[in-house]
Design a protein around this motif. Structure first.
Motif, PDB file in Angstrom:
ATOM      1  N   ALA A   1      11.446   6.160   9.848  1.00  0.00           N
ATOM      2  CA  ALA A   1      10.535   5.626  10.860  1.00  0.00           C
ATOM      3  C   ALA A   1       9.396   4.815  10.248  1.00  0.00           C
ATOM      4  O   ALA A   1       8.805   3.966  10.909  1.00  0.00           O
ATOM      5  N   LEU A   2       9.094   5.080   8.993  1.00  0.00           N
ATOM      6  CA  LEU A   2       7.977   4.386   8.331  1.00  0.00           C
ATOM      7  C   LEU A   2       8.352   3.016   7.797  1.00  0.00           C
ATOM      8  O   LEU A   2       7.486   2.213   7.470  1.00  0.00           O
ATOM      9  N   VAL A   3       9.658   2.818   7.645  1.00  0.00           N
ATOM     10  CA  VAL A   3      10.078   1.653   6.861  1.00  0.00           C
ATOM     11  C   VAL A   3       9.985   0.356   7.660  1.00  0.00           C
ATOM     12  O   VAL A   3      10.523   0.248   8.760  1.00  0.00           O
TER      13      VAL A   3
ATOM     14  N   HIS B   1       0.810  -1.220   0.000  1.00  0.00           N
ATOM     15  CA  HIS B   1       0.000   0.000   0.000  1.00  0.00           C
ATOM     16  C   HIS B   1       0.841   1.266   0.000  1.00  0.00           C
ATOM     17  O   HIS B   1       0.338   2.348  -0.245  1.00  0.00           O
ATOM     18  N   HIS B   2       2.136   1.120   0.332  1.00  0.00           N
ATOM     19  CA  HIS B   2       3.021   2.286   0.425  1.00  0.00           C
ATOM     20  C   HIS B   2       4.393   1.944  -0.153  1.00  0.00           C
ATOM     21  O   HIS B   2       4.791   0.785  -0.149  1.00  0.00           O
ATOM     22  N   SER B   3       5.105   2.969  -0.569  1.00  0.00           N
ATOM     23  CA  SER B   3       6.481   2.758  -1.018  1.00  0.00           C
ATOM     24  C   SER B   3       7.251   4.070  -0.948  1.00  0.00           C
ATOM     25  O   SER B   3       6.659   5.154  -0.941  1.00  0.00           O
ATOM     26  N   LEU B   4       8.568   3.937  -0.863  1.00  0.00           N
ATOM     27  CA  LEU B   4       9.440   5.122  -0.802  1.00  0.00           C
ATOM     28  C   LEU B   4      10.399   5.086  -1.985  1.00  0.00           C
ATOM     29  O   LEU B   4      10.927   4.032  -2.327  1.00  0.00           O
ATOM     30  N   PHE B   5      10.642   6.239  -2.568  1.00  0.00           N
ATOM     31  CA  PHE B   5      11.613   6.359  -3.663  1.00  0.00           C
ATOM     32  C   PHE B   5      12.703   7.339  -3.236  1.00  0.00           C
ATOM     33  O   PHE B   5      12.393   8.450  -2.791  1.00  0.00           O
ATOM     34  N   LEU B   6      13.958   6.924  -3.388  1.00  0.00           N
ATOM     35  CA  LEU B   6      15.069   7.777  -2.967  1.00  0.00           C
ATOM     36  C   LEU B   6      16.032   8.056  -4.112  1.00  0.00           C
ATOM     37  O   LEU B   6      16.296   7.181  -4.933  1.00  0.00           O
ATOM     38  N   GLY B   7      16.570   9.256  -4.114  1.00  0.00           N
ATOM     39  CA  GLY B   7      17.606   9.599  -5.081  1.00  0.00           C
ATOM     40  C   GLY B   7      18.312  10.851  -4.613  1.00  0.00           C
ATOM     41  O   GLY B   7      17.821  11.566  -3.742  1.00  0.00           O
ATOM     42  N   ARG B   8      19.478  11.091  -5.181  1.00  0.00           N
ATOM     43  CA  ARG B   8      20.258  12.283  -4.837  1.00  0.00           C
ATOM     44  C   ARG B   8      20.563  13.085  -6.097  1.00  0.00           C
ATOM     45  O   ARG B   8      20.661  12.485  -7.176  1.00  0.00           O
TER      46      ARG B   8
ATOM     47  N   PRO C   1       8.218  -1.151   0.666  1.00  0.00           N
ATOM     48  CA  PRO C   1       9.399  -1.295  -0.193  1.00  0.00           C
ATOM     49  C   PRO C   1      10.049   0.063  -0.482  1.00  0.00           C
ATOM     50  O   PRO C   1       9.359   1.080  -0.583  1.00  0.00           O
ATOM     51  N   VAL C   2      11.372   0.034  -0.572  1.00  0.00           N
ATOM     52  CA  VAL C   2      12.129   1.261  -0.860  1.00  0.00           C
ATOM     53  C   VAL C   2      12.856   1.084  -2.189  1.00  0.00           C
ATOM     54  O   VAL C   2      13.573   0.102  -2.385  1.00  0.00           O
ATOM     55  N   VAL C   3      12.640   2.033  -3.077  1.00  0.00           N
ATOM     56  CA  VAL C   3      13.300   1.998  -4.386  1.00  0.00           C
ATOM     57  C   VAL C   3      14.344   3.102  -4.413  1.00  0.00           C
ATOM     58  O   VAL C   3      14.053   4.244  -4.064  1.00  0.00           O
ATOM     59  N   THR C   4      15.570   2.757  -4.794  1.00  0.00           N
ATOM     60  CA  THR C   4      16.579   3.817  -4.896  1.00  0.00           C
ATOM     61  C   THR C   4      17.207   3.798  -6.288  1.00  0.00           C
ATOM     62  O   THR C   4      17.402   2.741  -6.877  1.00  0.00           O
TER      63      THR C   4
ATOM     64  N   GLU D   1      20.250   0.447   7.514  1.00  0.00           N
ATOM     65  CA  GLU D   1      19.308   0.695   8.602  1.00  0.00           C
ATOM     66  C   GLU D   1      17.923   0.201   8.207  1.00  0.00           C
ATOM     67  O   GLU D   1      17.182  -0.340   9.012  1.00  0.00           O
ATOM     68  N   VAL D   2      17.586   0.432   6.953  1.00  0.00           N
ATOM     69  CA  VAL D   2      16.264   0.026   6.487  1.00  0.00           C
ATOM     70  C   VAL D   2      16.143  -1.496   6.449  1.00  0.00           C
ATOM     71  O   VAL D   2      15.148  -2.061   6.895  1.00  0.00           O
TER      72      VAL D   2
END
Ligand code: F6R
Length: 364
Positions: free
Chosen positions: A264-266, A221-228, A271-274, A291-292
């Motif tokens: 804190a959500l993870v 239902h949720h996901s995180l996307f990371l980039g720099r 799922p986390v996409v980077t 950490e995740v």
């Protein structure tokens, strides 16, 4: 005509090698960008530019965010970028010598058009990066550069975005000449551009692998996307695509912000996409990512240098081809488009016509 594809969106993703090629190839002359393609007045206007204000909405706004990294980072051109619906409703300070750049697939987006109309008499000139010839933004701007993507039918923007990036890169080069960009650097970038269609082709070739990966998202239902850096707006665009067509909540963060809250959500349901092309960034990200994974979080890393980042329990690494740094945001967009496409297909949503959305937002 879907040309044998199941959806327009997939067809349009697959058209990106040709579409991006069409966005630059006629505009190059003797290894440099031909600035006359922006319009008759282009040279005269570009000579007077002191800074740039970019305005757009949605996916086009993400293209503008990447352009800001290029304008300031490659060429030292002061550049601001803002979503049209905010810019038009707040009192703004417009400095002398401002080139106003609007970015729009349709050329008809109400907020973008209104923002341009509101500032007409305070700016040096206007330039639109647009996909639809003869559209309102094209007619009302002093200069234009067409993205040449061809008609985009799928509501979720794909080839319009990557071709906008090509057009914005060309724009950075021609204005950058008047700032700190050397001719040598321009030649190097123009040279790199020639590789773009085949690099996109290579990312498309990862389709089956990405389709397999999409299974991990279908029930979430949720996901995180990371980039720099320039990959942060790419993460935003990846998250927007997933939201739009699969209805999975997706949020994008600059990778460095993870520990300032979202970590804190993870957990195992998030799922986390980077997108992590280079070592310098990977090293910092890896610490965050560990950490995740300690919280049972699943990581999906699109990585440029896989040698020190291996798939392990909960960590899935997809190796990307070697890509010139300047092209990274364009090429890394493609696997994220494919990911959201396959997740949506698994969920059985209406990929080409997501609920509540219209292709062209001509009303507020
Ligand atoms: C997302 C999407 C929208 C548009 C936005 C601006 O996939 O398509 O976010 O990018 O509505 O539209 P244009 O570029 O036509 O101004």
């Amino acid at each position: 005509d879907k040309g044998g594809f199941k959806h327009y969106m997939l067809k349009e993703i697959y058209e990106q090698p040709a579409a991006t090629q069409a966005a630059f190839h006629d505009r190059i002359q003797d290894g440099l960008v031909n600035e006359n393609v922006f319009g008759e007045q282009a040279a005269k206007i570009f000579d007077q530019v002191k800074q740039i204000q970019i305005i757009a909405c949605g996916t086009s706004y993400h293209a503008g965010m990447i352009a800001k990294y290029w304008m300031e980072g490659l060429a030292g051109i002061p550049c601001h970028v803002e979503v049209a619906s905010e810019y038009r409703y707040r009192p703004v300070v417009i400095q002398q010598g401002t080139l106003f750049i609007s970015i729009s697939q349709s050329g008809e987006t109400a907020d973008t058009l209104a923002a341009l109309r509101d500032v007409q008499d305070q700016i040096l000139a206007s330039l639109t990066i647009c996909n639809v010839p003869g559209s309102s933004l094209v007619r009302e701007s002093d200069l234009h550069l067409m993205t040449n993507a061809g008609p985009e039918i799928g509501v979720a923007s794909t080839k319009a975005f990557t071709t906008q990036l090509v057009a914005l890169l060309l724009t950075t080069l021609v204005i950058g000449r008047r700032f700190s960009l050397t001719q040598e650097k321009e030649r190097e970038i123009v040279n790199a551009l020639q590789q773009l269609p085949s690099l996109i082709e290579q990312s498309i070739a990862m389709d089956a692998e990405i389709e397999e990966m999409s299974q991990a998202f279908a029930e979430k239902h949720h996901s995180l996307f990371l980039g720099r850096g320039t990959l942060y707006p790419v993460a935003m665009e990846g998250a927007l695509k997933l939201k739009e067509i699969s209805y999975i909540h997706a949020e994008a963060y600059p990778a460095g912000e993870l520990k300032h809250g979202p970590l804190a959500l993870v957990d195992k349901d998030m799922p986390v996409v980077t997108v992590a092309p280079r070592n310098d960034m990977l090293d910092k990200l890896k610490a965050n990512l560990q950490e995740v994974s300690a919280r049972g979080g699943e990581l999906f890393v699109f990585a440029g240098c896989t040698q020190n980042l291996q798939s392990a329990e909960g960590v899935h690494v997809l190796g990307m081809p070697e890509i010139p740094e300047i092209l990274e945001p364009i090429v890394y967009t493609v696997p994220l488009q494919l990911l959201s496409y396959h997740v949506a297909v698994l969920k059985g949503t209406d990929v080409d016509q997501p609920r509540n959305l219209a292709k062209s937002v001509t009303v507020e």
